[in-house]
Design a protein around this motif. Structure first.
Motif, short mmCIF file in Angstrom:
data_model
loop_
_atom_site.label_atom_id
_atom_site.label_comp_id
_atom_site.label_asym_id
_atom_site.label_seq_id
_atom_site.Cartn_x
_atom_site.Cartn_y
_atom_site.Cartn_z
N MET A 103 0.86 -1.30 0.08
CA MET A 103 0.05 0.07 -0.01
C MET A 103 0.65 1.36 -0.15
N VAL A 104 1.84 1.42 0.64
CA VAL A 104 2.60 2.45 0.86
C VAL A 104 3.15 3.09 -0.53
N PRO A 105 3.66 2.44 -1.47
CA PRO A 105 3.94 2.78 -2.62
C PRO A 105 2.71 3.33 -3.49
N ARG A 106 1.52 2.78 -3.39
CA ARG A 106 0.37 3.55 -3.97
C ARG A 106 -0.10 4.65 -3.39
N ILE A 107 0.12 4.79 -1.69
CA ILE A 107 -0.30 6.07 -1.08
C ILE A 107 0.67 7.29 -1.75
N LEU A 108 1.90 6.87 -1.99
CA LEU A 108 3.03 7.71 -2.36
C LEU A 108 3.08 8.13 -3.70
N GLY A 109 2.43 7.29 -4.45
CA GLY A 109 2.51 7.11 -6.07
C GLY A 109 1.59 8.39 -6.68
N ALA A 130 -1.41 8.70 -8.30
CA ALA A 130 -2.31 8.17 -9.09
C ALA A 130 -3.19 6.94 -8.16
N GLY A 131 -2.51 6.24 -7.54
CA GLY A 131 -3.04 5.20 -6.79
C GLY A 131 -3.48 5.49 -5.32
N CYS A 132 -3.41 6.70 -4.90
CA CYS A 132 -3.53 7.02 -3.67
C CYS A 132 -5.23 7.05 -3.40
N GLU A 133 -6.01 7.80 -4.35
CA GLU A 133 -7.40 7.90 -4.12
C GLU A 133 -8.15 6.47 -3.95
N PRO A 134 -7.75 5.63 -4.79
CA PRO A 134 -8.32 4.06 -4.48
C PRO A 134 -7.86 3.53 -3.18
N VAL A 135 -6.76 3.74 -2.78
CA VAL A 135 -6.39 3.22 -1.48
C VAL A 135 -6.99 4.11 -0.30
N ARG A 136 -7.53 5.42 -0.47
CA ARG A 136 -8.46 5.84 0.45
C ARG A 136 -9.80 5.48 0.58
N GLN A 137 -10.39 5.34 -0.67
CA GLN A 137 -11.63 4.49 -0.65
C GLN A 137 -11.62 3.27 -0.25
N GLU A 138 -10.69 2.37 -0.35
CA GLU A 138 -10.58 0.97 0.05
C GLU A 138 -10.53 0.98 1.72
N THR A 139 -9.54 1.69 1.96
CA THR A 139 -9.34 1.84 3.60
C THR A 139 -10.47 2.18 4.35
N LEU A 140 -11.42 3.35 3.62
CA LEU A 140 -12.46 3.92 4.32
C LEU A 140 -13.66 2.83 4.41
#
Length: 476
Positions: free
Chosen positions: A230-236, A238-248
């Motif tokens: 997840m960390v590369p997606r958070i810092l990358g 483009a992939g940050c918003e999907p990670v946010r939605q998945e986490t919430l």
């Protein structure tokens, strides 16, 4: 000043305990007057909401009859070399905090709470004597700021001593036993008012302590895997918003699960049961996702409503999953727990949680701001209103975005319909005619769809037929 544990972070309860002469009020319309060191010692847990351990507590006094005001708690530093500096800080903090609320202290009551180290053969009286220089230094620091100390008590292993009373008839050298729990006037008034004492400070802190043993190793492996993914997606970017939605979404699922499972009676049993309601992988995914500030701020909106108790349980459970070497990751869920508790006016829980968050990460800004605001007696309602407004604004933006997408889809469909050629039947009526490209499915009009490549309308021309009045023009 060296902080040796969580308890050593200053904590200043916000509101005065009473608004009438005497000492604290136990509830609306109730006033309890404390007249002796024994009654003061017995009242301490009700003033704080828990039994302080390894702590020094200062209580401000106001008016001629010593009305109780703001309180301040600090973990007792282990090194006596720190005591003079700590004393100056404590006195100044109590004065500043009380003055901000418009009530300069006219006196102070001090409590030193520490149990003996039984493993080392220490006795309660030895604890009292060891802390005597600390008490004297603190009395002088308060006196320099014109805040005379009316009483200074040491409470250790069920007994108390007074550092101010030299009379052995009322304050014997061997100490005085505390009243039996629930038998004092203060205890009766607190019970009548519905005031609850949570247990010891250490027990409250343990609710946020990380797991140990075999389960901790499994959780560590899950955190390793989640961080790697997840960390590369958070810092990358483009992939940050999907990670946010998945986490919430996952956090919301956990909250619904906890809300549907009532807690068991008893702190230990309740926490153990909550730990069984989520897997190591689920906990790891939410913990890593909450390291993103925007995700954490969205989660902070869940601070009220019928599920608030379940939200607090989830944040506590996630904090216990922040095992070594991910202890710093606990700052996010523990801060959220402190915020939910403060928003619910549970100030003892809020202070413990926010102090634990700052222990996990002293530079965690959100915890710093909440801790300072809670200790200064600020009202959490403005922040609640801000989060409610952000949630409403986001809902409006989502609704507008959905409507725009619907209109664009409708416009695209209309454009596709108008681009289909018409044929004229023998009876003079016109109808749409679909042409099939070689190798394509029936009704296909090419790779760009009915509107052609790049969304442009496809132009079709036909030669005039006999009987046509004029040549039809098609959209270009």
């Amino acid at each position: 000043m060296t902080q040796h544990n969580e308890s050593s972070r200053p904590s200043v309860p916000s509101s005065p305990s009473a608004d009438a002469p005497g000492t604290p009020t136990a509830g609306p319309g109730q006033q309890v007057t404390l007249r002796s060191p024994a009654e003061l010692a017995d009242a301490l847990p009700y003033l704080l909401g828990f039994h302080p351990t390894d702590s020094v507590v200062l209580v401000a006094l106001h008016g001629d009859r010593g009305r109780f005001g703001g309180r301040l708690r600090l973990g007792i530093p282990r090194s006596g070399e720190e005591w003079p500096e700590v004393c100056d800080q404590l006195a100044e903090t109590l004065l500043t905090g009380s003055s901000k609320r418009g009530n300069r202290p006219e006196g102070v009551v001090i409590f030193f709470c520490q149990d003996p180290d039984t493993a080392g053969g220490q006795t309660p009286q030895q604890v009292m004597e060891r802390l005597r220089p600390f008490a004297q230094s603190l009395r002088r620091a308060c006196g320099r700021l014109d805040m005379p100390v009316h009483e200074a008590l040491c409470i250790s292993d069920g007994r108390f001593w007074s550092y101010c009373c030299p009379d052995p008839r009322c304050c014997p050298p061997e100490g005085t036993p505390l009243s039996l729990p629930g038998t004092s006037v203060m205890a009766a008034a607190a019970t009548f008012a519905g005031i609850e004492v949570r247990g010891t400070l250490r027990e409250m802190e343990d609710r946020y302590a990380p797991l140990s043993g075999e389960r901790a190793e499994g959780q560590r492996k899950a955190l390793d895997a989640a961080a790697f993914a997840m960390v590369p997606r958070i810092l990358g970017g483009a992939g940050c918003e999907p990670v946010r939605q998945e986490t919430l979404a996952l956090a919301r699922t956990l909250i619904d699960r906890f809300d549907g499972t009532p807690p068991l009676p008893g702190r230990r049993a309740a926490d153990a049961h909550d730990d069984s309601l989520l897997t190591s992988e689920e906990a790891a995914a939410v913990i890593v996702g909450l390291q993103d500030r925007f995700t954490r701020d969205r989660a902070a909106e869940w601070m009220e409503g019928p599920q608030a108790a379940a939200v607090l349980r989830v944040w506590r459970a996630l904090a216990r999953r922040c095992v070594h070497p991910y202890a710093e990751y606990a700052a996010a869920p523990v801060t959220l727990a402190g915020w939910v508790a403060w928003a619910a006016d549970d100030q003892p829980e809020a202070r413990v949680a926010l102090s634990r968050a700052l222990t996990a990460d002293p530079e965690y800004v959100f915890a710093q701001l909440l801790y300072r605001a809670c200790n200064e007696g600020l009202d959490p309602e403005p922040l609640r209103q801000c989060l409610r407004q952000e949630r409403a604004d986001r809902a409006l933006q989502d609704a507008v975005r959905a409507e725009v997408e619907r209109l664009e889809a409708a416009a695209l469909a209309d454009s596709a319909t108008s681009a289909v050629p018409e044929t004229q039947g023998a009876d003079g009526t016109r109808s749409a005619r679909r042409r099939t490209r070689p190798g394509g499915p029936a009704g296909s009009t090419g790779p760009g769809g009915p509107a052609g490549p790049a969304g442009k309308p496809r132009a079709r021309r036909r030669s005039p037929r006999k009987g046509d009045c004029s040549r039809e023009e098609r959209p270009q």
